[in-house]
Design a protein around this motif. Structure first.
Motif, PDB file in Angstrom:
ATOM      1  N   ARG A  62       0.823  -1.213   0.000  1.00  0.00           N
ATOM      2  CA  ARG A  62       0.000   0.000   0.000  1.00  0.00           C
ATOM      3  C   ARG A  62       0.852   1.257   0.000  1.00  0.00           C
ATOM      4  O   ARG A  62       0.436   2.310  -0.491  1.00  0.00           O
ATOM      5  CB  ARG A  62      -0.936   0.008   1.223  1.00  0.00           C
ATOM      6  N   GLN A  63       2.072   1.148   0.524  1.00  0.00           N
ATOM      7  CA  GLN A  63       2.993   2.277   0.562  1.00  0.00           C
ATOM      8  C   GLN A  63       3.838   2.394  -0.705  1.00  0.00           C
ATOM      9  O   GLN A  63       4.690   3.279  -0.812  1.00  0.00           O
ATOM     10  CB  GLN A  63       3.909   2.147   1.780  1.00  0.00           C
ATOM     11  N   GLY A  64       3.603   1.491  -1.659  1.00  0.00           N
ATOM     12  CA  GLY A  64       4.344   1.537  -2.914  1.00  0.00           C
ATOM     13  C   GLY A  64       5.678   0.832  -2.886  1.00  0.00           C
ATOM     14  O   GLY A  64       6.458   0.941  -3.844  1.00  0.00           O
ATOM     15  N   GLU A  65       5.951   0.065  -1.824  1.00  0.00           N
ATOM     16  CA  GLU A  65       7.235  -0.623  -1.719  1.00  0.00           C
ATOM     17  C   GLU A  65       7.227  -1.981  -2.415  1.00  0.00           C
ATOM     18  O   GLU A  65       8.288  -2.524  -2.737  1.00  0.00           O
ATOM     19  CB  GLU A  65       7.608  -0.806  -0.243  1.00  0.00           C
ATOM     20  N   LEU A  66       6.045  -2.553  -2.631  1.00  0.00           N
ATOM     21  CA  LEU A  66       5.901  -3.820  -3.342  1.00  0.00           C
ATOM     22  C   LEU A  66       4.948  -3.618  -4.510  1.00  0.00           C
ATOM     23  O   LEU A  66       4.011  -2.815  -4.427  1.00  0.00           O
ATOM     24  CB  LEU A  66       5.351  -4.924  -2.430  1.00  0.00           C
ATOM     25  N   GLY A  67       5.160  -4.363  -5.574  1.00  0.00           N
ATOM     26  CA  GLY A  67       4.276  -4.235  -6.721  1.00  0.00           C
ATOM     27  C   GLY A  67       2.921  -4.865  -6.488  1.00  0.00           C
ATOM     28  O   GLY A  67       1.893  -4.388  -6.985  1.00  0.00           O
ATOM     29  N   LEU A  68       2.887  -5.949  -5.699  1.00  0.00           N
ATOM     30  CA  LEU A  68       1.663  -6.696  -5.452  1.00  0.00           C
ATOM     31  C   LEU A  68       1.909  -7.575  -4.236  1.00  0.00           C
ATOM     32  O   LEU A  68       3.054  -7.830  -3.853  1.00  0.00           O
ATOM     33  CB  LEU A  68       1.324  -7.575  -6.671  1.00  0.00           C
ATOM     34  N   TRP A  69       0.834  -8.041  -3.606  1.00  0.00           N
ATOM     35  CA  TRP A  69       0.966  -8.985  -2.504  1.00  0.00           C
ATOM     36  C   TRP A  69      -0.265  -9.869  -2.465  1.00  0.00           C
ATOM     37  O   TRP A  69      -1.397  -9.398  -2.605  1.00  0.00           O
ATOM     38  CB  TRP A  69       1.131  -8.273  -1.169  1.00  0.00           C
ATOM     39  N   ALA A  70      -0.052 -11.171  -2.264  1.00  0.00           N
ATOM     40  CA  ALA A  70      -1.137 -12.139  -2.110  1.00  0.00           C
ATOM     41  C   ALA A  70      -1.157 -12.584  -0.658  1.00  0.00           C
ATOM     42  O   ALA A  70      -0.265 -13.311  -0.214  1.00  0.00           O
ATOM     43  CB  ALA A  70      -0.929 -13.338  -3.038  1.00  0.00           C
ATOM     44  N   SER A  71      -2.150 -12.148   0.082  1.00  0.00           N
ATOM     45  CA  SER A  71      -2.220 -12.420   1.515  1.00  0.00           C
ATOM     46  C   SER A  71      -2.621 -13.860   1.793  1.00  0.00           C
ATOM     47  O   SER A  71      -3.397 -14.472   1.048  1.00  0.00           O
ATOM     48  CB  SER A  71      -3.232 -11.469   2.168  1.00  0.00           C
ATOM     49  N   CYS A  72      -2.104 -14.403   2.905  1.00  0.00           N
ATOM     50  CA  CYS A  72      -2.505 -15.727   3.370  1.00  0.00           C
ATOM     51  C   CYS A  72      -3.289 -15.620   4.677  1.00  0.00           C
ATOM     52  O   CYS A  72      -3.399 -16.608   5.413  1.00  0.00           O
ATOM     53  CB  CYS A  72      -1.301 -16.644   3.527  1.00  0.00           C
ATOM     54  N   LEU A  73      -3.851 -14.455   4.964  1.00  0.00           N
ATOM     55  CA  LEU A  73      -4.605 -14.237   6.197  1.00  0.00           C
ATOM     56  C   LEU A  73      -5.751 -15.239   6.312  1.00  0.00           C
ATOM     57  O   LEU A  73      -6.577 -15.351   5.406  1.00  0.00           O
ATOM     58  CB  LEU A  73      -5.155 -12.808   6.224  1.00  0.00           C
ATOM     59  N   GLY A  74      -5.787 -15.971   7.422  1.00  0.00           N
ATOM     60  CA  GLY A  74      -6.797 -16.989   7.639  1.00  0.00           C
ATOM     61  C   GLY A  74      -6.352 -18.382   7.264  1.00  0.00           C
ATOM     62  O   GLY A  74      -6.987 -19.370   7.661  1.00  0.00           O
ATOM     63  N   GLN A  75      -5.260 -18.489   6.528  1.00  0.00           N
ATOM     64  CA  GLN A  75      -4.790 -19.790   6.051  1.00  0.00           C
ATOM     65  C   GLN A  75      -3.494 -20.220   6.747  1.00  0.00           C
ATOM     66  O   GLN A  75      -2.800 -21.129   6.287  1.00  0.00           O
ATOM     67  CB  GLN A  75      -4.591 -19.755   4.536  1.00  0.00           C
ATOM     68  N   GLU A  76      -3.187 -19.562   7.867  1.00  0.00           N
ATOM     69  CA  GLU A  76      -1.925 -19.838   8.541  1.00  0.00           C
ATOM     70  C   GLU A  76      -1.818 -21.267   9.039  1.00  0.00           C
ATOM     71  O   GLU A  76      -0.756 -21.900   8.948  1.00  0.00           O
ATOM     72  CB  GLU A  76      -1.733 -18.872   9.721  1.00  0.00           C
ATOM     73  N   ALA A  77      -2.909 -21.818   9.573  1.00  0.00           N
ATOM     74  CA  ALA A  77      -2.849 -23.177  10.112  1.00  0.00           C
ATOM     75  C   ALA A  77      -2.620 -24.198   9.011  1.00  0.00           C
ATOM     76  O   ALA A  77      -1.863 -25.162   9.185  1.00  0.00           O
ATOM     77  CB  ALA A  77      -4.138 -23.501  10.865  1.00  0.00           C
ATOM     78  N   ALA A  78      -3.269 -24.004   7.871  1.00  0.00           N
ATOM     79  CA  ALA A  78      -3.096 -24.926   6.751  1.00  0.00           C
ATOM     80  C   ALA A  78      -1.645 -24.934   6.286  1.00  0.00           C
ATOM     81  O   ALA A  78      -1.054 -26.001   6.050  1.00  0.00           O
ATOM     82  CB  ALA A  78      -4.023 -24.544   5.603  1.00  0.00           C
ATOM     83  N   GLN A  79      -1.052 -23.755   6.187  1.00  0.00           N
ATOM     84  CA  GLN A  79       0.302 -23.662   5.649  1.00  0.00           C
ATOM     85  C   GLN A  79       1.360 -24.105   6.652  1.00  0.00           C
ATOM     86  O   GLN A  79       2.303 -24.819   6.305  1.00  0.00           O
ATOM     87  CB  GLN A  79       0.564 -22.241   5.172  1.00  0.00           C
TER      88      GLN A  79
END
Length: 367
Positions: A62-79
């Protein structure tokens, strides 16, 4: 209108479960798990630090430091549950969302961020980590995993391959082909589907007429559904599937029934296709909260949780500084690695891009 042969199970059928959302330990005779308290604390530490990394990466984008991000929020236990089940000799093939698996394979957050910042084509050494770089082509990693597993088989190695993908990828031909090759060769591979309910904006009901884990039966190998928000159940089920694969028992399909709490990526607006009430319903099944409830019931006090929070703060500070220190890649360098030798088409395209960039910044030479 035709009706499904089998109604896809809803949220009341999470599959194998060893830890309830309320934090109560339950038994499943078919999937035993003997873990001590420090091990469970370690799993919660992994998930907590992963969630903090995820939130920091979202903020950096959101601050322009990364081009894109795919969140894993909610999937921490699976991973984390699946990642911790892998042995050092095993090899993981993932999509672009398995930051928790990467964490468990010892890959540092700044190494993961190199890809999303555009500082590298990959981010880490796959051989050293036992995990391939992010795969953006949906479902392609399933074929890569099966090919690798067939190599393990021919080498006689005591190892297995594991392919991670989402529910949307199960609609891809690559995944069906991977299932076929794995089945007929009895390859030592585990397919791990994180069913997070949404393939971008397509709900699961538009993806399948049967529960995803049952698809394995049509290819001739076993499938199992596990509560993807229960790190203990995921660990137990994945350990068993990997052990079976290493022992020559062939492939298994694991469907981790979970939920994507955040947007598909930071370029997505999930409010356009799903209800807030659905998100709230799944928030009550938070994978971190259920482990915290269990640990507190077992006597783990505030001091341990405070120390974990401080560790997460330190990690966040390092992520922010590390991300901003990553170098910016010369955009013209992308053409250098397409072919091993100079290629006229690449040289022409590189020159065209150089001319385009020069219209903004002044003349520059390709290469």
């Amino acid at each position: 209108m035709s009706q499904p042969l089998i109604d896809p199970p809803g949220q009341d059928d999470p599959g194998v479960q060893l830890l309830t959302p309320g934090g109560r330990r339950v038994a499943d005779p078919g999937h035993p798990l003997d873990v001590d308290l420090p091990t469970v604390q370690g799993l919660l530490r992994d998930m907590t630090l992963l969630r903090r990394f995820d939130s920091e990466a979202t903020a950096l984008q959101r601050q322009g430091e990364l081009g894109l991000w795919a969140s894993c929020l909610g999937q921490e236990a699976a991973q984390v549950g699946a990642g911790r089940a892998l042995a050092p000799a095993d090899f993981a093939f993932t999509s672009y969302r398995e930051h928790g698996v990467a964490w468990c394979r010892g890959i540092r957050p700044t190494q993961m961020l190199r890809f999303w910042r555009g500082s590298a084509h990959g981010g880490w050494d796959p051989r050293a980590a036992g995990m391939g770089n992010y795969t953006v082509i949906i479902g392609a990693q399933a074929l890569h995993a099966v090919g690798y597993a067939m190599g393990i088989q021919r080498d006689g190695a005591d190892a297995a391959a594991m392919a991670f993908f989402g529910d949307g990828a199960t609609s891809q031909g690559d995944v069906a082909e991977a299932f076929t090759f794995a089945a007929v060769s009895s390859a030592p591979v585990v397919f791990f589907c994180q069913n997070n309910q949404w393939a971008i904006s397509e709900p699961l009901s538009r993806q399948t007429r049967v529960p995803l884990w049952q698809r394995a039966h049509g290819f001739g190998f076993p499938g199992v559904r596990v509560d993807g928000n229960d790190v203990l159940a995921v660990l137990a089920v994945t350990r068993a599937a990997l052990a079976q694969a290493r022992a020559g028992g062939g492939p298994t399909l694991i469907e981790a029934f979970t939920y994507r709490m955040a947007a598909h990526t930071t370029s997505d607006d999930p409010s356009r296709y799903r209800d807030a009430a659905e998100v709230d319903q799944w928030r009550a099944r938070d994978p971190l909260l259920r482990v915290e409830r269990y640990l507190r019931a077992e006597g783990v006090g505030d001091a341990w949780f405070d120390d974990l929070g401080a560790e997460a703060d330190d990690l966040a500070e390092g992520i922010r500084s590390g991300a901003r220190a990553l170098p910016d890649t010369d955009p013209l360098a992308v053409f250098d690695l397409v072919y091993a030798e100079p290629h006229p088409a690449m040289a022409r395209q590189q020159a065209e891009l150089a001319a385009h960039l020069a219209s903004f910044t002044g003349p520059r030479e390709p290469g």
